[in-house]
Design an enzyme around this catalytic site. Structure first.
Site, PDB file in Angstrom:
ATOM      1  N   PRO A 192      31.657  49.441  35.019  1.00 24.02           N
ATOM      2  CA  PRO A 192      31.198  48.085  35.335  1.00 24.02           C
ATOM      3  C   PRO A 192      29.699  48.071  35.630  1.00 24.02           C
ATOM      4  O   PRO A 192      29.090  49.111  35.894  1.00 24.02           O
ATOM      5  CB  PRO A 192      32.022  47.712  36.582  1.00 24.02           C
ATOM      6  CG  PRO A 192      33.151  48.691  36.616  1.00 24.02           C
ATOM      7  CD  PRO A 192      32.651  49.939  35.979  1.00 24.02           C
TER       8      PRO A 192
ATOM      9  N   THR B 183      27.182  50.343  38.659  1.00 21.30           N
ATOM     10  CA  THR B 183      27.841  51.530  39.201  1.00 21.30           C
ATOM     11  C   THR B 183      26.963  52.777  39.138  1.00 21.30           C
ATOM     12  O   THR B 183      27.373  53.833  39.628  1.00 21.30           O
ATOM     13  CB  THR B 183      29.156  51.801  38.450  1.00 21.30           C
ATOM     14  OG1 THR B 183      28.897  51.806  37.037  1.00 21.30           O
ATOM     15  CG2 THR B 183      30.180  50.738  38.762  1.00 21.30           C
ATOM     16  N   GLY B 184      25.783  52.690  38.539  1.00 19.44           N
ATOM     17  CA  GLY B 184      24.855  53.816  38.554  1.00 19.44           C
ATOM     18  C   GLY B 184      24.820  54.617  37.271  1.00 19.44           C
ATOM     19  O   GLY B 184      24.520  55.812  37.306  1.00 19.44           O
TER      20      GLY B 184
ATOM     21  N   THR C  92      22.691  54.272  34.614  1.00 14.38           N
ATOM     22  CA  THR C  92      21.306  54.637  34.313  1.00 14.38           C
ATOM     23  C   THR C  92      20.779  55.668  35.302  1.00 14.38           C
ATOM     24  O   THR C  92      20.073  56.613  34.924  1.00 14.38           O
ATOM     25  CB  THR C  92      20.429  53.373  34.338  1.00 14.38           C
ATOM     26  OG1 THR C  92      20.973  52.392  33.452  1.00 14.38           O
ATOM     27  CG2 THR C  92      19.006  53.698  33.915  1.00 14.38           C
TER      28      THR C  92
ATOM     29  N   HIS D 191      41.853  22.480  56.883  1.00 13.38           N
ATOM     30  CA  HIS D 191      42.045  23.084  55.561  1.00 13.38           C
ATOM     31  C   HIS D 191      41.943  24.615  55.651  1.00 13.38           C
ATOM     32  O   HIS D 191      42.830  25.338  55.170  1.00 13.38           O
ATOM     33  CB  HIS D 191      40.991  22.545  54.589  1.00 13.38           C
ATOM     34  CG  HIS D 191      41.131  23.047  53.183  1.00 13.38           C
ATOM     35  ND1 HIS D 191      41.757  22.338  52.190  1.00 13.38           N
ATOM     36  CD2 HIS D 191      40.726  24.204  52.607  1.00 13.38           C
ATOM     37  CE1 HIS D 191      41.736  23.039  51.074  1.00 13.38           C
ATOM     38  NE2 HIS D 191      41.103  24.184  51.298  1.00 13.38           N
ATOM     39  N   GLU D 192      40.864  25.106  56.268  1.00 14.62           N
ATOM     40  CA  GLU D 192      40.702  26.555  56.395  1.00 14.62           C
ATOM     41  C   GLU D 192      41.723  27.146  57.364  1.00 14.62           C
ATOM     42  O   GLU D 192      42.171  28.280  57.183  1.00 14.62           O
ATOM     43  CB  GLU D 192      39.285  26.885  56.851  1.00 14.62           C
ATOM     44  CG  GLU D 192      38.174  26.343  55.951  1.00 14.62           C
ATOM     45  CD  GLU D 192      38.321  26.764  54.514  1.00 14.62           C
ATOM     46  OE1 GLU D 192      38.886  27.854  54.269  1.00 14.62           O
ATOM     47  OE2 GLU D 192      37.900  26.013  53.612  1.00 14.62           O
TER      48      GLU D 192
ATOM     49  N   ASP E  53      41.012  26.631  44.921  1.00 16.73           N
ATOM     50  CA  ASP E  53      42.343  27.104  45.309  1.00 16.73           C
ATOM     51  C   ASP E  53      43.356  26.926  44.185  1.00 16.73           C
ATOM     52  O   ASP E  53      44.104  27.843  43.840  1.00 16.73           O
ATOM     53  CB  ASP E  53      42.812  26.347  46.558  1.00 16.73           C
ATOM     54  CG  ASP E  53      41.896  26.582  47.749  1.00 16.73           C
ATOM     55  OD1 ASP E  53      41.202  27.625  47.744  1.00 16.73           O
ATOM     56  OD2 ASP E  53      41.864  25.741  48.655  1.00 16.73           O
TER      57      ASP E  53
END
Length: 635
Positions: free
Chosen positions: A197, A200-201, A203, A418-419, A500
């Site tokens: 992905p 992720t390092g 290079t 709601h939360e 949602d």
């Protein structure tokens, strides 16, 4: 670059002024000092004896009157003119017309339009080709040779990808001692493909290989090969390998190779000729008749599925190294690497931060440390404390706070319930991830948010966990219905991607069509309704599922949605008192941690400085005092 542009424009202005003056004053300086007269007046002055000296050059006559004044005139071919002048005693001198050589400035001015046209053409060619090697050098490779002046990177600087480092250690050993492998008849992989992905390092790992082996390191992007002219990319590939041979042994790193390595022959009209020719040349250079010994190709991509199969066969990219997101141990090591660059408080526990950041890539963790440092600097602190790390983590995961956003009291109460509905449903579901934080402070595009974090890194989910996620998604909508009635529900549960309802629908659809979790349809993957198939220059559409099967998929998705909705309704109906407590706490303190929510529900215990809520705990309707709506209590 600005100085060059200014100098070029200055030269253009000077040449323009010189050209203007030349055309404005084509005659010599003599005409500025002499009086030009007509031919009849010249004859009259000769007859009157007032002309004492003339100089004849072709048809041009320059002379002097008896009073010393100079004059000039143009005379026709008059054979009697010399006789008339002699009779009047005029001093006569004659000379042929001089054919003067043009000056250097005159030559430049005459060629100025052509030179300007050539300069403009060269300028645009350099712009199109990136200015590499002048107008005729666009076939040269754009690979850059990295050196230690820009910072040498070794495996010590790369953390969290231990398995990937072990895979590429053979490449380093080969570059250090090639005879070690050749003695046994072994061949080192000519190409190494880093897959993972973004962030992720990949290079960084390639630079570490070059740093460990201490060999030249060329870097280039896959998009640098593709140009508007057919054949330019192939020429650049040849030149790139020629440079590699001169510096052998060396490493050539191609970033985002999917830009040039996509499968050939796919797409409308048969594909891109320039890109496919570039890919063909790359395939030949990597493993053709003329092999390139000592030149190792390392490429990186996050789309290995689109690469041409010929690029991945043995002899080219022999080895594929997966550089995935780090686990908790890897995240802690990455945080230690980046934390060396900042002044950090001793109370900061990087292990705790690593545990609270599952799914973070190396770039995400670097951004987290940087955001914490920026927050500390904004507060004029000399060290970065754990509080800044927590704020930075919330900012990265949930978005920046929008405290400047003005919300009415009614909107705050609606958001709090709601939360609170999300939090109560999540808390009472056994297979739901623990609550990390609940807030009604607007962050990003959301008016509020409940964030769940798994206790450990997860790589797969069960049916129960998927169903728990769907039920939690509907916790906010159900809470609004129970408290304010169906006629007063808001659009907070909808609103497009990431909402949602959208999340619940995506999870349910994936369970049915991708993961085979439907008893009715069984373990079979079902594609989208339509897909495009490119046939030459025409586009054909075919339907993967019949109408009857599409209807069955919709029915199964609806069952999962209804099941989650009913589960959320049952929980909130039974835990209505807890919903009031959470909503009132959010209205007062705006943000609650997972531990505070647990203490509030199980122990009816409020954190310090929240005693004012305890006195108001018995009045369930106090949080609705000014909302103007009568709570709807469902028993």
């Amino acid at each position: 670059m600005n100085l060059k542009n200014l100098a070029m424009w200055a030269i253009i202005v000077l040449l323009t002024l010189g050209l203007y003056n030349m055309f404005k004053n084509p005659q010599g300086s003599f005409n500025n000092q002499s009086n030009k007269i007509i031919f009849s007046e010249f004859l009259s002055e000769v007859e009157n004896g007032r002309v004492v000296q003339v100089e004849i050059q072709g048809n041009n006559v320059n002379g002097v009157f008896s009073n010393g004044q100079k004059f000039s005139t143009y005379v026709p071919n008059d054979p009697n003119l010399i006789e008339k002048l002699s009779e009047r005693g005029v001093s006569i001198s004659a000379s042929p017309l001089e054919e003067k050589m043009p000056s250097l400035l005159g030559v430049l001015l005459s060629w100025f339009p052509m030179l300007l046209l050539i300069a403009v053409w060269i300028f645009f060619m350099r712009q199109m080709q990136g200015g590499k090697g002048g107008a005729m050098g666009f076939g040269r490779s754009k690979a850059k040779l990295m050196n230690e002046l820009k910072g040498k990177v070794t495996f010590k600087d790369v953390a969290g990808v231990e398995e990937a480092k072990e895979e590429v250690e053979e490449v380093v050993e080969f570059l250090k001692d090639p005879r070690k492998f050749s003695r046994l008849g072994g061949k080192i992989p000519r190409g190494c493909l880093l897959v993972g992905p973004p962030g992720t390092g990949k290079t960084l790992l390639a630079r570490a290989i070059a740093g460990e082996a201490d060999v030249p390191f060329f870097t280039i992007s896959g998009s640098d090969f593709v140009e508007m002219f057919v054949g330019v990319g192939a020429s650049r590939v040849r030149d790139m390998f020629e440079q590699g041979k001169k510096h052998s042994p060396c490493i050539i790193f191609i970033d985002e190779i999917d830009a040039v390595g996509r499968s050939r022959g796919a797409g409308l009209g048969g594909g891109n000729d320039e890109r496919e020719q570039t890919l063909n040349q790359l395939l030949v250079e990597m493993d053709g008749f003329d092999t390139n010994e000592g030149v190792i190709i390392i490429a990186a991509t996050n789309r290995p599925d689109v690469l041409d199969p010929a690029l991945l066969r043995p002899g080219r990219f022999d080895r594929q190294v997966v550089v995935s997101n780090p686990d908790i141990i890897g995240r802690e090591k990455i945080l230690k690497v980046h934390a060396k660059k900042i002044n950090m408080s001793p109370d900061v526990n990087l292990r705790t931060i690593a545990r609270g950041t599952p799914g973070f890539s190396g770039a995400d963790l670097a951004n987290l440390v940087n955001e914490a440092a920026l927050l500390a600097a904004r507060k004029n602190k000399r060290i970065v404390t754990f509080q800044e790390f927590e704020e930075a983590k919330d900012k990265v995961m949930m978005g920046a706070e929008r405290r400047s956003m003005v919300m009415t009291e009614d909107e705050k109460k609606l958001t709090a319930y709601h939360e609170g509905g999300h939090a109560i449903v999540s808390f009472n579901l056994k297979n739901s991830d623990p609550i990390h934080k609940a807030t009604i402070i607007p962050r990003g595009r959301a008016l509020g948010m409940v964030m769940n974090l798994p206790e450990r890194d997860k790589y797969q989910y069960t049916v129960k966990e998927f169903k728990a996620k769907i039920a939690m998604c509907f916790g906010g909508r159900v809470a609004e219905e129970l408290i304010f009635g169906k006629d007063n529900i808001t659009s907070g549960a909808g609103g497009g991607s990431g909402s949602d309802i959208n999340q619940a629908t995506k999870i349910a659809k994936a369970m049915v069509t991708k993961y085979g979790m439907s008893e009715e349809l069984g373990p079979m993957e079902y594609g989208e309704n339509e897909e495009e198939i490119f046939l030459g220059r025409s586009v054909a559409r075919q339907q993967n599922m019949s109408e009857e099967m599409t209807r069955k998929v919709d029915i199964e998705v609806r069952k999962l949605i209804d099941e989650g909705y009913n589960k959320a309704t049952k929980i909130l109906t039974e835990k209505l008192d807890d919903l009031h407590k959470i909503a009132k706490a959010l209205l007062t303190y705006e943000t609650l941690t997972g531990d505070e929510i647990e203490d509030l529900i199980n122990k009816n215990k409020f954190p310090q400085s929240k005693q004012d809520l305890e006195n108001d705990n018995d009045n369930k309707d106090s949080a609705l005092g000014s909302i103007g709506l009568k709570p709807k209590i469902v028993h």
